[in-house]
Design a protein around this motif. Structure first.
Motif, PDB file in Angstrom:
ATOM      1  N   TRP A 145       0.857  -1.190   0.000  1.00 20.05           N
ATOM      2  CA  TRP A 145       0.000   0.000   0.000  1.00 20.05           C
ATOM      3  C   TRP A 145       0.889   1.234   0.000  1.00 20.05           C
ATOM      4  O   TRP A 145       1.981   1.209   0.578  1.00 20.05           O
ATOM      5  CB  TRP A 145      -0.888   0.037   1.242  1.00 20.05           C
ATOM      6  N   ALA A 146       0.413   2.297  -0.633  1.00 26.41           N
ATOM      7  CA  ALA A 146       1.080   3.595  -0.533  1.00 26.41           C
ATOM      8  C   ALA A 146       0.190   4.457   0.349  1.00 26.41           C
ATOM      9  O   ALA A 146      -0.999   4.609   0.059  1.00 26.41           O
ATOM     10  CB  ALA A 146       1.232   4.213  -1.915  1.00 26.41           C
ATOM     11  N   ILE A 147       0.759   4.976   1.445  1.00 28.41           N
ATOM     12  CA  ILE A 147      -0.085   5.757   2.353  1.00 28.41           C
ATOM     13  C   ILE A 147       0.402   7.204   2.421  1.00 28.41           C
ATOM     14  O   ILE A 147       1.567   7.496   2.178  1.00 28.41           O
ATOM     15  CB  ILE A 147      -0.204   5.100   3.750  1.00 28.41           C
ATOM     16  N   PHE A 148      -0.526   8.094   2.739  1.00 27.87           N
ATOM     17  CA  PHE A 148      -0.209   9.528   2.651  1.00 27.87           C
ATOM     18  C   PHE A 148      -1.146  10.320   3.536  1.00 27.87           C
ATOM     19  O   PHE A 148      -2.220   9.829   3.919  1.00 27.87           O
ATOM     20  CB  PHE A 148      -0.341   9.998   1.190  1.00 27.87           C
ATOM     21  N   LEU A 149      -0.732  11.538   3.858  1.00 30.11           N
ATOM     22  CA  LEU A 149      -1.608  12.429   4.622  1.00 30.11           C
ATOM     23  C   LEU A 149      -2.247  13.449   3.684  1.00 30.11           C
ATOM     24  O   LEU A 149      -3.437  13.714   3.744  1.00 30.11           O
ATOM     25  CB  LEU A 149      -0.802  13.152   5.706  1.00 30.11           C
ATOM     26  N   ARG A 150      -1.420  14.033   2.830  1.00 33.08           N
ATOM     27  CA  ARG A 150      -1.931  15.007   1.862  1.00 33.08           C
ATOM     28  C   ARG A 150      -1.231  14.789   0.534  1.00 33.08           C
ATOM     29  O   ARG A 150      -0.186  14.163   0.466  1.00 33.08           O
ATOM     30  CB  ARG A 150      -1.672  16.442   2.357  1.00 33.08           C
ATOM     31  N   ASN A 151      -1.838  15.341  -0.519  1.00 35.18           N
ATOM     32  CA  ASN A 151      -1.195  15.332  -1.834  1.00 35.18           C
ATOM     33  C   ASN A 151      -1.575  16.603  -2.576  1.00 35.18           C
ATOM     34  O   ASN A 151      -2.037  17.566  -1.962  1.00 35.18           O
ATOM     35  CB  ASN A 151      -1.564  14.058  -2.599  1.00 35.18           C
ATOM     36  N   HIS A 152      -1.379  16.589  -3.884  1.00 38.18           N
ATOM     37  CA  HIS A 152      -1.578  17.795  -4.687  1.00 38.18           C
ATOM     38  C   HIS A 152      -3.046  18.081  -4.969  1.00 38.18           C
ATOM     39  O   HIS A 152      -3.384  19.116  -5.513  1.00 38.18           O
ATOM     40  CB  HIS A 152      -0.834  17.614  -6.007  1.00 38.18           C
ATOM     41  N   ASP A 153      -3.926  17.137  -4.659  1.00 33.85           N
ATOM     42  CA  ASP A 153      -5.358  17.310  -4.906  1.00 33.85           C
ATOM     43  C   ASP A 153      -6.060  17.759  -3.620  1.00 33.85           C
ATOM     44  O   ASP A 153      -5.449  17.861  -2.570  1.00 33.85           O
ATOM     45  CB  ASP A 153      -5.967  15.996  -5.393  1.00 33.85           C
ATOM     46  N   GLU A 154      -7.382  17.922  -3.720  1.00 35.32           N
ATOM     47  CA  GLU A 154      -8.147  18.165  -2.510  1.00 35.32           C
ATOM     48  C   GLU A 154      -8.089  16.908  -1.635  1.00 35.32           C
ATOM     49  O   GLU A 154      -7.909  15.804  -2.162  1.00 35.32           O
ATOM     50  CB  GLU A 154      -9.598  18.551  -2.847  1.00 35.32           C
ATOM     51  N   LEU A 155      -8.203  17.096  -0.326  1.00 39.53           N
ATOM     52  CA  LEU A 155      -8.261  15.945   0.582  1.00 39.53           C
ATOM     53  C   LEU A 155      -9.582  15.246   0.278  1.00 39.53           C
ATOM     54  O   LEU A 155     -10.648  15.712   0.645  1.00 39.53           O
ATOM     55  CB  LEU A 155      -8.202  16.456   2.026  1.00 39.53           C
ATOM     56  N   THR A 156      -9.493  14.152  -0.447  1.00 41.31           N
ATOM     57  CA  THR A 156     -10.711  13.588  -1.014  1.00 41.31           C
ATOM     58  C   THR A 156     -11.594  12.930   0.051  1.00 41.31           C
ATOM     59  O   THR A 156     -11.110  12.215   0.920  1.00 41.31           O
ATOM     60  CB  THR A 156     -10.401  12.609  -2.165  1.00 41.31           C
ATOM     61  N   LEU A 157     -12.900  13.198  -0.069  1.00 37.06           N
ATOM     62  CA  LEU A 157     -13.857  12.594   0.869  1.00 37.06           C
ATOM     63  C   LEU A 157     -14.814  11.680   0.107  1.00 37.06           C
ATOM     64  O   LEU A 157     -15.976  11.536   0.471  1.00 37.06           O
ATOM     65  CB  LEU A 157     -14.625  13.697   1.604  1.00 37.06           C
ATOM     66  N   MET A 163       2.310   8.411  12.674  1.00 39.07           N
ATOM     67  CA  MET A 163       1.436   7.310  12.228  1.00 39.07           C
ATOM     68  C   MET A 163       1.734   6.972  10.764  1.00 39.07           C
ATOM     69  O   MET A 163       1.775   5.802  10.386  1.00 39.07           O
ATOM     70  CB  MET A 163      -0.026   7.684  12.429  1.00 39.07           C
ATOM     71  N   LEU A 164       1.957   8.023   9.948  1.00 34.07           N
ATOM     72  CA  LEU A 164       2.290   7.794   8.537  1.00 34.07           C
ATOM     73  C   LEU A 164       3.515   6.889   8.405  1.00 34.07           C
ATOM     74  O   LEU A 164       3.579   6.028   7.535  1.00 34.07           O
ATOM     75  CB  LEU A 164       2.561   9.145   7.855  1.00 34.07           C
ATOM     76  N   MET A 165       4.468   7.077   9.299  1.00 33.38           N
ATOM     77  CA  MET A 165       5.721   6.324   9.199  1.00 33.38           C
ATOM     78  C   MET A 165       5.660   4.969   9.905  1.00 33.38           C
ATOM     79  O   MET A 165       6.618   4.201   9.814  1.00 33.38           O
ATOM     80  CB  MET A 165       6.869   7.143   9.816  1.00 33.38           C
ATOM     81  N   SER A 166       4.586   4.696  10.636  1.00 27.78           N
ATOM     82  CA  SER A 166       4.578   3.424  11.385  1.00 27.78           C
ATOM     83  C   SER A 166       3.410   2.508  11.033  1.00 27.78           C
ATOM     84  O   SER A 166       3.393   1.356  11.445  1.00 27.78           O
ATOM     85  CB  SER A 166       4.589   3.702  12.895  1.00 27.78           C
ATOM     86  N   LEU A 167       2.424   3.018  10.276  1.00 25.86           N
ATOM     87  CA  LEU A 167       1.333   2.139   9.822  1.00 25.86           C
ATOM     88  C   LEU A 167       1.817   1.367   8.584  1.00 25.86           C
ATOM     89  O   LEU A 167       2.760   1.786   7.916  1.00 25.86           O
ATOM     90  CB  LEU A 167       0.084   2.966   9.507  1.00 25.86           C
ATOM     91  N   PRO A 168       1.179   0.251   8.256  1.00 26.90           N
ATOM     92  CA  PRO A 168       1.686  -0.561   7.137  1.00 26.90           C
ATOM     93  C   PRO A 168       1.591   0.175   5.805  1.00 26.90           C
ATOM     94  O   PRO A 168       0.560   0.765   5.494  1.00 26.90           O
ATOM     95  CB  PRO A 168       0.732  -1.771   7.119  1.00 26.90           C
ATOM     96  N   GLY A 169       2.682   0.123   5.045  1.00 28.87           N
ATOM     97  CA  GLY A 169       2.678   0.746   3.724  1.00 28.87           C
ATOM     98  C   GLY A 169       3.913   1.586   3.508  1.00 28.87           C
ATOM     99  O   GLY A 169       4.708   1.789   4.414  1.00 28.87           O
ATOM    100  N   THR A 170       4.037   2.066   2.272  1.00 30.17           N
ATOM    101  CA  THR A 170       5.120   2.983   1.926  1.00 30.17           C
ATOM    102  C   THR A 170       4.608   4.401   2.115  1.00 30.17           C
ATOM    103  O   THR A 170       3.616   4.788   1.484  1.00 30.17           O
ATOM    104  CB  THR A 170       5.549   2.741   0.462  1.00 30.17           C
ATOM    105  N   PRO A 171       5.265   5.200   2.987  1.00 32.58           N
ATOM    106  CA  PRO A 171       4.764   6.552   3.253  1.00 32.58           C
ATOM    107  C   PRO A 171       5.139   7.532   2.154  1.00 32.58           C
ATOM    108  O   PRO A 171       6.218   7.438   1.574  1.00 32.58           O
ATOM    109  CB  PRO A 171       5.474   6.925   4.558  1.00 32.58           C
ATOM    110  N   ILE A 172       4.234   8.458   1.877  1.00 32.56           N
ATOM    111  CA  ILE A 172       4.502   9.508   0.891  1.00 32.56           C
ATOM    112  C   ILE A 172       4.359  10.869   1.570  1.00 32.56           C
ATOM    113  O   ILE A 172       3.329  11.158   2.181  1.00 32.56           O
ATOM    114  CB  ILE A 172       3.530   9.420  -0.289  1.00 32.56           C
ATOM    115  N   ILE A 173       5.407  11.658   1.458  1.00 34.99           N
ATOM    116  CA  ILE A 173       5.392  13.012   2.043  1.00 34.99           C
ATOM    117  C   ILE A 173       5.125  13.989   0.907  1.00 34.99           C
ATOM    118  O   ILE A 173       5.778  13.930  -0.136  1.00 34.99           O
ATOM    119  CB  ILE A 173       6.763  13.342   2.673  1.00 34.99           C
ATOM    120  N   TYR A 174       4.181  14.891   1.098  1.00 36.33           N
ATOM    121  CA  TYR A 174       3.906  15.900   0.073  1.00 36.33           C
ATOM    122  C   TYR A 174       4.849  17.078   0.284  1.00 36.33           C
ATOM    123  O   TYR A 174       4.965  17.566   1.423  1.00 36.33           O
ATOM    124  CB  TYR A 174       2.434  16.329   0.165  1.00 36.33           C
TER     125      TYR A 174
END
Ligand code: NOJ
Ligand code: CA
Length: 571
Positions: free
Chosen positions: A329-341, A389-400
Motif C-alpha cells: 500500500w502507498a499511504i499519505f496524509l496530503r497530496n496535490h489534490d483536494e483531501l478527497t472525501l 502514524m504515517l511512518m509506522s502504519l503498514p505501507g510505503t509513506p509519501i510526504i507531500y
C-alpha cells in the motif's frame, strides 16, 4: 597514437553526453522489492526551485535541490506530470507524452536530473496519465478532423450525450456531464474529468500499443516506475459504473507483463480512489500493480485525531484485505489534490467538512483543498503525531513537498492551486524559490501571517534541531533502522482507553510496539502485552529502556498527542 586519439574522442563524447545529460543512467544497486522500503517524496517540478529566474520551477533547479532531499532521508521522488501541456489541469492534460514542457527544461535536463538522482541513490517515479489526453494532443486533433479519420476511434464518440448513464461525475464543481460536444466533427466525446480531457479508447489495440510505446520511452531513459493516473476508468461499458471493469484490469496486466519482461525492477503505483476491496484486484496475483494508494485510510486519520478516538483507523485497516507479499500500500496524509472525501460515508463527510472546512472556500468537489499544517491548526504536536502514524502504519509513506516544514496554503487561488504554491526555502520575498520578482512567479508565495516564508522556511528550520524539519529527519532516520515498518504485519492492541491507538508491528523475530495518544489531553493507558512477557521496551527515538513487560497490564502515560515507538528486546 590511434589509441590515444580514440580515447580522446571517447572522452569528448562522454563529456558531450554529460553536458547534454545523455550519459547512460547510473543505476542504483538492484533490490527487487525496493518500493516496499521506500520513503517517497511527492513534488511538482514547477513548484520546487527556479534555476533561471523566469518564475517557474525547472529540472535544473530541482537537480540543485537533490542534496536537500537526500539529507531529508527520502529514497524516492514522485514527480507530477512535466510534459508539454496547455496546463488546464496542471499537466494532467498531456499534449505530448514524450517531451518536457519547455518551462521546465529539456529532455537533456531531465536525463541529467535522473542521472544525478540515481547517483545519490534516489529513485524516480513519474506520471503516466493513460485514461485521457489533453484536447490539444495531436491524437485528438487528428481524431476530431472527421468521422472517418484513422484516429477517430482512439477516443469515444457518440451522436447523443445519453450513453453510460450510470457513470458518476468526478469534478462535480466544474462538469455537468461526462460528454462534451465537439463542434468540429459534430459528435459528443467521452471524458471522465475536465471536458478538455477526452478519454482514450482502450478497446482499441492501437491505443494500448501507443501507451506502451510511451512507457517504453521513459523506461529506456531509466525512470524507476510510474504512478498510473486514474486507472479505474480505462474501459467503459454500457449499464455499469465503468469503474474497475475486468477489461481495465486486462489492459494493466498486459502492461505489467511487458514491463516485467523488458524492464524488471520498475514499478506501477495505481491511483484508484476506491474502497480497499475494489482496490485489491489492482494488485492481482502480484501481476498487475506493485503498489496502490490507500485512499480511505487518509481521511480516517484526520477523523481519529479530531474525534480523539482510534475507531476510524482500526475499522478501515480491519476491512483492508491481505495483498500479495510483493505488493505494498502507498499511504499519505496530503497530496496535490483536494483531501478527497469520496471514500467516507455521508455522515463522515459532514463531520469532516464541519471539523476541517467550515469556510466554504476550503471545499472543492468532494473534498477539502488545504494543506496538512493548516488542517492541524499549525499544532506541531499534531503534525508530529500524524507523521508518526504515517511512518509506522503498514505501507510505503509519501510526504507531500513542503509538509516536512509545515507549509501553509492559499485557498483563494482557485481549483487546487492553493496547495501547489512555491516551496519555501528562505525568508525572502520569493521564499528563495526564484530570483524573479515576486509578481512574476507562476503562483504567489503563501503570504498569510501564520505561514509566510518569514515564519516557515527550510533555511531557518535547518538551523534548529527542534524544528518540524529536523524532527522529520530524525523520524525518517528512525524508521529506516528497521524493515518491520515497511514489511511487517500489524496487530492492534485494544486498551479500554479509546483515545490511544496501539499496534504491534512484527517481522520474523523483530517486534515494534507503537503507542499513539490521539487526544489533546494527557492519557494513561493499560496495554495487555502478556504475549511479550519478559521483553524490555526500548524507546526508539531516545534509546531509553522502559520497565520489563510482566503479567500485569502494562501502564503507560502519554502527554497530549504524544507517541512512542518501542523495540521489544528479549533478554
Ligand atoms: C488525478 C490527479 O491526481 C488529478 O490532479 C487530476 O486532475 C486528475 N487525475 C485528472 O487527470
Ligand atoms: Ca525556471
Amino acid at each position: 597514437m590511434i589509441g590515444e586519439r580514440a580515447r580522446a574522442i571517447d572522452r569528448g563524447l562522454i563529456e558531450k553526453a554529460m553536458i547534454e545529460g545523455n550519459a547512460a543512467s547510473t543505476s542504483i544497486p538492484a533490490e527487487p522489492l525496493w518500493y516496499k522500503d521506500a520513503i517517497v517524496y511527492q513534488l511538482h517540478v514547477r513548484t520546487f526551485f527556479d534555476s533561471n529566474a523566469d518564475g517557474i520551477g525547472d529540472f535544473q533547479g530541482l537537480t540543485q535541490k537533490l542534496g536537500y532531499l537526500q539529507d531529508l532521508g527520502v529514497t524516492t521522488l514522485w514527480l507530477l506530470p512535466f510534459y508539454p501541456s496547455p496546463l488546464r489541469d496542471d499537466g494532467y492534460d498531456i499534449a505530448d507524452y514524450t517531451d518536457i514542457h519547455p518551462s521546465y527544461g529539456t529532455l537533456g535536463d531531465f536525463k541529467a536530473f535522473l542521472n544525478e538522482a540515481h547517483r545519490r541513490g534516489l529513485r524516480i517515479v513519474t506520471e503516466i496519465v493513460l485514461n485521457h489526453t489533453s484536447d490539444q494532443h495531436a491524437w485528438f486533433q487528428e481524431a476530431r478532423q472527421s468521422r472517418d479519420n484513422p484516429r477517430r476511434d482512439w477516443y469515444v464518440w457518440r451522436d447523443t450525450d445519453d450513453g453510460y448513464r450510470q457513470v458518476r461525475i468526478i469534478f462535480t464543481d466544474t462538469e455537468q456531464s461526462n460528454w462534451a460536444w465537439d463542434p468540429v466533427s459534430k459528435q459528443y466525446y467521452w471524458h471522465r474529468f475536465f471536458s478538455h480531457q477526452p478519454d482514450l479508447n482502450f478497446d482499441k489495440p492501437e491505443v494500448v500499443e501507443a501507451i506502451w510505446e510511451v512507457m517504453k520511452f521513459w523506461l529506456e531513459i531509466g525512470v524507476d516506475g510510474f504512478r498510473l493516473d486514474a486507472v479505474p476508468y480505462l474501459v467503459e461499458r454500457e449499464g455499469t459504473s465503468s469503474e474497475n471493469l475486468p477489461e481495465t484490469h486486462a489492459v494493466l496486466k498486459l502492461f505489467r507483463r511487458r514491463m516485467d519482461e523488458h524492464f524488471p525492477g520498475r514499478i506501477f503505483l495505481a491511483e484508484a480512489n476506491q474502497w480497499p476491496l475494489d482496490v485489491r484486484p489492482y494488485f492481482g496475483d502480484a501481476d498487475e500493480c506493485h503498489m496502490a494508494f490507500h485512499f480511505p485510510l487518509m481521511p480516517r486519520m484526520f477523523m481519529a485525531i479530531r474525534l480523539e478516538d482510534r475507531k476510524p483507523i482500526v475499522e478501515i485497516l480491519n476491512q483492508t484485505p491481505e495483498i500479495p507479499d510483493a505488493c505494498q500500500w502507498a499511504i499519505f496524509l496530503r497530496n496535490h489534490d483536494e483531501l478527497t472525501l469520496e471514500m467516507v460515508t455521508d455522515e463522515e463527510r459532514d463531520y469532516m467538512y464541519d471539523a476541517y472546512a467550515k469556510d466554504a472556500t476550503m471545499r472543492l468537489n468532494v473534498g477539502i483543498r488545504r494543506r496538512l499544517a493548516p488542517l492541524l491548526e499549525g499544532d506541531t504536536r499534531k503534525i508530529r503525531l500524524m507523521n508518526g502514524m504515517l511512518m509506522s502504519l503498514p505501507g510505503t509513506p509519501i510526504i507531500y513537498y513542503g509538509d516536512e516544514i509545515g507549509m501553509g496554503d492559499n485557498v483563494h487561488l482557485g481549483d487546487r492551486n492553493g496547495v501547489r504554491t512555491p516551496m519555501q526555502w528562505t525568508g525572502g520575498w520569493t521564499a528563495g524559490f526564484s530570483l524573479a520578482d515576486p509578481e512574476r512567479l507562476y503562483a504567489p508565495v503563501v503570504s498569510n501571517v501564520l505561514y509566510n516564508p518569514q515564519i516557515i522556511n527550510v533555511d531557518s528550520q535547518s538551523r534548529s534541531p527542534h524544528s518540524v524539519l529536523s524532527w522529520m529527519k530524525r523520524l525518517i532516520r528512525t524508521r529506516k533502522t528497521s524493515r518491520v515498518f515497511s514489511r511487517g504485519t500489524i496487530e492492534f492492541v485494544h486498551p479500554a482507553n479509546h483515545g490511544v491507538l496501539a499496534y504491534v508491528r512484527r517481522l520474523d523475530q523483530e517486534i515494534i510496539l507503537v503507542v499513539n495518544n490521539l487526544s489533546s489531553r494527557a492519557q494513561a493507558v493499560e496495554l495487555d502485552l502478556r504475549a511479550f512477557r519478559g521483553s524490555i521496551p526500548v524507546e526508539m527515538a531516545g534509546g531509553n529502556i522502559f520497565p520489563r513487560i510482566g503479567e500485569l497490564p502494562y501502564l503507560l502515560t502519554l502527554g497530549p498527542y504524544d507517541f512512542y515507538w518501542f523495540r521489544l528486546r528479549r533478554l
